[in-house]
Design a protein around this motif. Structure first.
Motif, PDB file in Angstrom:
ATOM      1  N   LYS A 182     -24.226  29.166  18.682  1.00 18.69           N
ATOM      2  CA  LYS A 182     -25.009  28.063  18.137  1.00 18.69           C
ATOM      3  C   LYS A 182     -24.628  27.829  16.679  1.00 18.69           C
ATOM      4  O   LYS A 182     -24.331  28.782  15.936  1.00 18.69           O
ATOM      5  N   THR A 183     -24.653  26.561  16.266  1.00 18.34           N
ATOM      6  CA  THR A 183     -24.268  26.234  14.895  1.00 18.34           C
ATOM      7  C   THR A 183     -25.316  25.355  14.231  1.00 18.34           C
ATOM      8  O   THR A 183     -25.892  24.462  14.866  1.00 18.34           O
ATOM      9  N   VAL A 184     -25.554  25.629  12.958  1.00 16.31           N
ATOM     10  CA  VAL A 184     -26.464  24.847  12.127  1.00 16.31           C
ATOM     11  C   VAL A 184     -25.749  24.539  10.832  1.00 16.31           C
ATOM     12  O   VAL A 184     -24.983  25.371  10.309  1.00 16.31           O
ATOM     13  N   PHE A 185     -25.987  23.348  10.304  1.00 16.74           N
ATOM     14  CA  PHE A 185     -25.348  22.956   9.038  1.00 16.74           C
ATOM     15  C   PHE A 185     -26.406  22.451   8.065  1.00 16.74           C
ATOM     16  O   PHE A 185     -27.282  21.674   8.450  1.00 16.74           O
ATOM     17  N   THR A 186     -26.344  22.924   6.829  1.00 13.34           N
ATOM     18  CA  THR A 186     -27.236  22.436   5.775  1.00 13.34           C
ATOM     19  C   THR A 186     -26.422  21.637   4.765  1.00 13.34           C
ATOM     20  O   THR A 186     -25.467  22.161   4.171  1.00 13.34           O
ATOM     21  N   ASP A 187     -26.804  20.383   4.581  1.00 14.20           N
ATOM     22  CA  ASP A 187     -26.126  19.495   3.630  1.00 14.20           C
ATOM     23  C   ASP A 187     -26.900  19.500   2.323  1.00 14.20           C
ATOM     24  O   ASP A 187     -28.097  19.214   2.289  1.00 14.20           O
ATOM     25  N   HIS A 188     -26.206  19.827   1.242  1.00 16.12           N
ATOM     26  CA  HIS A 188     -26.858  19.946  -0.068  1.00 16.12           C
ATOM     27  C   HIS A 188     -26.515  18.799  -1.007  1.00 16.12           C
ATOM     28  O   HIS A 188     -26.953  18.798  -2.167  1.00 16.12           O
ATOM     29  N   SER A 189     -25.743  17.829  -0.557  1.00 13.89           N
ATOM     30  CA  SER A 189     -25.221  16.818  -1.469  1.00 13.89           C
ATOM     31  C   SER A 189     -25.392  15.412  -0.905  1.00 13.89           C
ATOM     32  O   SER A 189     -25.611  15.227   0.295  1.00 13.89           O
ATOM     33  N   LEU A 190     -25.256  14.435  -1.810  1.00 16.53           N
ATOM     34  CA  LEU A 190     -25.221  13.029  -1.433  1.00 16.53           C
ATOM     35  C   LEU A 190     -23.830  12.476  -1.689  1.00 16.53           C
ATOM     36  O   LEU A 190     -23.161  12.878  -2.645  1.00 16.53           O
ATOM     37  N   PHE A 191     -23.392  11.551  -0.851  1.00 15.32           N
ATOM     38  CA  PHE A 191     -22.080  10.931  -1.020  1.00 15.32           C
ATOM     39  C   PHE A 191     -22.210   9.422  -0.880  1.00 15.32           C
ATOM     40  O   PHE A 191     -23.112   8.918  -0.208  1.00 15.32           O
ATOM     41  N   GLY A 192     -21.267   8.742  -1.480  1.00 15.19           N
ATOM     42  CA  GLY A 192     -21.199   7.302  -1.327  1.00 15.19           C
ATOM     43  C   GLY A 192     -20.386   6.940  -0.099  1.00 15.19           C
ATOM     44  O   GLY A 192     -20.071   7.777   0.744  1.00 15.19           O
ATOM     45  N   THR A 225     -32.941  11.599 -14.268  1.00 15.50           N
ATOM     46  CA  THR A 225     -32.487  10.323 -13.724  1.00 15.50           C
ATOM     47  C   THR A 225     -33.140  10.107 -12.364  1.00 15.50           C
ATOM     48  O   THR A 225     -33.364  11.048 -11.603  1.00 15.50           O
ATOM     49  N   LYS A 226     -33.422   8.862 -12.064  1.00 16.54           N
ATOM     50  CA  LYS A 226     -34.073   8.503 -10.799  1.00 16.54           C
ATOM     51  C   LYS A 226     -32.990   8.201  -9.768  1.00 16.54           C
ATOM     52  O   LYS A 226     -32.691   7.057  -9.457  1.00 16.54           O
ATOM     53  N   VAL A 227     -32.408   9.275  -9.239  1.00 11.48           N
ATOM     54  CA  VAL A 227     -31.302   9.130  -8.291  1.00 11.48           C
ATOM     55  C   VAL A 227     -31.546  10.015  -7.072  1.00 11.48           C
ATOM     56  O   VAL A 227     -32.223  11.042  -7.153  1.00 11.48           O
ATOM     57  N   GLY A 228     -30.993   9.617  -5.930  1.00 12.59           N
ATOM     58  CA  GLY A 228     -31.016  10.434  -4.728  1.00 12.59           C
ATOM     59  C   GLY A 228     -32.404  10.902  -4.346  1.00 12.59           C
ATOM     60  O   GLY A 228     -33.377  10.151  -4.335  1.00 12.59           O
ATOM     61  N   GLY A 229     -32.512  12.198  -4.073  1.00  9.55           N
ATOM     62  CA  GLY A 229     -33.778  12.773  -3.643  1.00  9.55           C
ATOM     63  C   GLY A 229     -34.644  13.288  -4.766  1.00  9.55           C
ATOM     64  O   GLY A 229     -35.705  13.871  -4.496  1.00  9.55           O
ATOM     65  N   VAL A 230     -34.247  13.073  -6.027  1.00  8.69           N
ATOM     66  CA  VAL A 230     -35.015  13.590  -7.171  1.00  8.69           C
ATOM     67  C   VAL A 230     -36.462  13.097  -7.181  1.00  8.69           C
ATOM     68  O   VAL A 230     -37.383  13.882  -7.444  1.00  8.69           O
ATOM     69  N   PRO A 231     -36.737  11.795  -6.911  1.00  9.43           N
ATOM     70  CA  PRO A 231     -38.141  11.349  -6.929  1.00  9.43           C
ATOM     71  C   PRO A 231     -39.042  12.069  -5.928  1.00  9.43           C
ATOM     72  O   PRO A 231     -40.265  12.023  -6.075  1.00  9.43           O
ATOM     73  N   LEU A 261     -25.901  11.915 -11.822  1.00  2.10           N
ATOM     74  CA  LEU A 261     -25.660  10.591 -11.256  1.00  2.10           C
ATOM     75  C   LEU A 261     -25.972  10.561  -9.760  1.00  2.10           C
ATOM     76  O   LEU A 261     -26.196   9.488  -9.191  1.00  2.10           O
ATOM     77  N   THR A 262     -25.981  11.716  -9.125  1.00  2.00           N
ATOM     78  CA  THR A 262     -26.338  11.820  -7.709  1.00  2.00           C
ATOM     79  C   THR A 262     -26.871  13.216  -7.453  1.00  2.00           C
ATOM     80  O   THR A 262     -26.305  14.205  -7.934  1.00  2.00           O
ATOM     81  N   GLU A 263     -27.970  13.296  -6.739  1.00  2.00           N
ATOM     82  CA  GLU A 263     -28.578  14.591  -6.399  1.00  2.00           C
ATOM     83  C   GLU A 263     -29.295  14.470  -5.061  1.00  2.00           C
ATOM     84  O   GLU A 263     -29.997  13.488  -4.824  1.00  2.00           O
ATOM     85  N   ALA A 264     -29.116  15.475  -4.217  1.00  2.00           N
ATOM     86  CA  ALA A 264     -29.865  15.513  -2.968  1.00  2.00           C
ATOM     87  C   ALA A 264     -31.255  16.095  -3.186  1.00  2.00           C
ATOM     88  O   ALA A 264     -32.231  15.678  -2.564  1.00  2.00           O
ATOM     89  N   PHE A 265     -31.361  17.069  -4.091  1.00  2.00           N
ATOM     90  CA  PHE A 265     -32.651  17.702  -4.365  1.00  2.00           C
ATOM     91  C   PHE A 265     -32.793  18.068  -5.845  1.00  2.00           C
ATOM     92  O   PHE A 265     -33.753  17.689  -6.492  1.00  2.00           O
ATOM     93  N   CYS A 266     -31.884  18.816  -6.393  1.00  2.00           N
ATOM     94  CA  CYS A 266     -31.865  19.309  -7.780  1.00  2.00           C
ATOM     95  C   CYS A 266     -32.858  20.445  -7.977  1.00  2.00           C
ATOM     96  O   CYS A 266     -33.994  20.258  -8.423  1.00  2.00           O
ATOM     97  N   ILE A 267     -32.404  21.652  -7.654  1.00  2.00           N
ATOM     98  CA  ILE A 267     -33.218  22.845  -7.821  1.00  2.00           C
ATOM     99  C   ILE A 267     -33.471  23.137  -9.288  1.00  2.00           C
ATOM    100  O   ILE A 267     -34.474  23.775  -9.647  1.00  2.00           O
ATOM    101  N   ALA A 268     -32.593  22.655 -10.180  1.00  2.00           N
ATOM    102  CA  ALA A 268     -32.729  22.962 -11.608  1.00  2.00           C
ATOM    103  C   ALA A 268     -34.030  22.428 -12.182  1.00  2.00           C
ATOM    104  O   ALA A 268     -34.664  23.081 -13.021  1.00  2.00           O
TER     105      ALA A 268
END
Length: 455
Positions: A124-134, A308-314, A287-294
């Protein structure tokens, strides 16, 4: 499938990004692995060698890490070769009797290849995506095509925000029902506020990030001189390293800000808390963030957060804990002015109050619990034969699909050759360290009389 631990699994976390490298993906894999171990699962991590760090190493709670003898080719990722990783991945999966291969990060070549091999073995395979792309630039187009191929036959995908899920579903052409949203978290026992380290007379703005274009370092280079010229009592502390460090040093040199802009260079993750606690305001210019743990770590230390108000930050923090701005110098300067004013007038939220609120929002135990539910949902899925998997690859595209089928067939033939040259019966199974009810560690070995997930 008859699982050896009842409802407990052997999970293989795979990524090019892991300790001693530091970052959000590395922290996610480590913390998730530790919590899954506490829940009774066996977890191993597979990554590439980092300098002289190769072979098998052990971390806290007997977390076994395989540092494979592949050196990074670009941006801490190995050279994509597909076939050269199969012998080692197969050996590890058989030796550890892996139930689930869990890949992390769309950038990781090793993660994609390990999932590809795992699916050929019926794991079985699972994938976690941590980034956003254009979708428009050449880099995004290539990465999106690789992701579409890699996830063509994945059992389930995990994204760290709803924005990230929408992005991944579009990029990889996935069925949304096969994608879950499980956010990152923060270890609130480590990231605790310590106001005694803050300056009583100065206001300190902290940046802890990789100094690269994607993290908005060009914006930061425009913000620093404006804020410093308007506020004589405001300083900057910048932690991190990368190609954009030279640009920031040039700004510091040009405006003679050596005494007000402190460049720390690369910061060990164990020291990030100490850096954050020296500041009053944390700024994220990505400029792009899926979550931003920082920003979660900064808020957990009681800092005001400007981002910045980008990606999943809000989606990450409540409105009263973060000030959002458009990714422009003018908007970020205006947001910083608001935070500086709140600090000066004493209207900024108290550090301990913010810490308790963030602590209640994000915990790694909750992330592990939700990830375990994903594992439970896929472990009972019926595995198709090789022909079914080839059909999945064929749907990738009129040309790319045929190429994927060809690569998969060659990979499977290579796999059968390895089954003949190195029979799995000749591979010693690893001795597991498990915990009994009285929490005393015991060791046990398991025989492998039948092929593991082999069809």
């Amino acid at each position: 499938m008859d699982n050896r631990f009842g409802n407990k699994y052997c999970i293989c976390m795979v990524s090019d990004f892991f300790f001693p490298n530091t970052g959000g993906v590395e922290s996610h894999i480590y913390q998730l692995s530790q919590c899954l171990i506490e829940r009774g699962h066996k977890v191993i991590v597979v990554t590439h060698a980092y300098g002289k760090r190769s072979g098998i190493r052990y971390m806290t709670n007997n977390l076994k890490v395989y540092y494979l003898p592949f050196m990074p080719f670009y941006n801490q990722c190995i050279l994509p070769t597909l076939f050269t990783t199969l012998p080692l991945i197969r050996y590890i999966c058989i030796r550890e009797q892996v139930d689930i291969v869990h890949g992390h990060s769309a950038f990781s070549s090793l993660a994609h290849e390990a999932m590809f091999h795992g699916r050929m073995m019926g794991i079985k395979t699972v994938f976690t995506d941590h980034s956003l792309f254009g979708f428009a630039d050449a880099s995004s187009i290539i990465t999106n095509k690789v992701l579409k191929i890699s996830l063509a036959d994945v059992n389930h995908a995990i994204c760290v925000s709803h924005t990230s899920k929408e992005n991944t579903v579009l990029r990889a052409r996935l069925n949304p029902s096969k994608v879950s949203v499980i956010p990152n978290a923060v270890d609130a026992t480590i990231f605790t506020p310590d106001v005694t380290k803050r300056s009583a007379k100065r206001i300190v703005i902290v940046v802890v990030s990789r100094l690269v274009y994607r993290k908005g370092m060009d914006l930061l280079a425009g913000i620093i001189p404006q804020i410093c010229s308007r506020h004589s009592d405001v300083d900057f502390i910048i932690g991190g390293d990368g190609p954009k460090r030279l640009d920031l040093e040039e700004v510091r040199e040009k405006y003679q800000l050596h005494d007000r802009v402190e460049m720390l260079g690369a910061v060990e993750h164990s020291n990030v808390k100490n850096v954050l606690n020296r500041g009053d305001i944390f700024i994220n210019t990505s400029l792009t963030e899926a979550f931003c743990i920082a920003i979660v770590e900064a808020a957990c230390c009681g800092l005001q957060v400007v981002s910045t108000k980008v990606g999943g930050v809000p989606e990450v923090l409540p409105e009263d804990l973060i000030t959002l701005a458009e990714p422009t110098v003018e908007a970020l300067v205006a947001a910083l002015e608001i935070s500086i004013s709140l600090k000066r007038t004493g209207r900024a939220p108290k550090a301990d109050v913010v810490h308790r609120k963030v602590k209640s929002l994000y915990t790694w135990h909750n992330v592990a619990y939700r990830t375990e539910k994903v594992y439970n949902s896929i472990i009972k899925d019926e595995e198709g034969d090789v022909a079914d998997k080839l059909l999945c690859y064929n749907k990738v595209g009129p040309v790319a699909g045929k190429l994927c089928v060809l690569l998969a067939v060659i990979n499977y033939i290579f796999y059968l050759l390895l089954e003949w040259l190195v029979p799995r019966q000749n591979i010693d199974c690893a001795v597991d360290v498990v915990k009994t009810e009285d929490t005393q560690p015991l060791t046990r070995s398991r025989s492998l009389k039948q092929p593991l997930h082999f069809r």
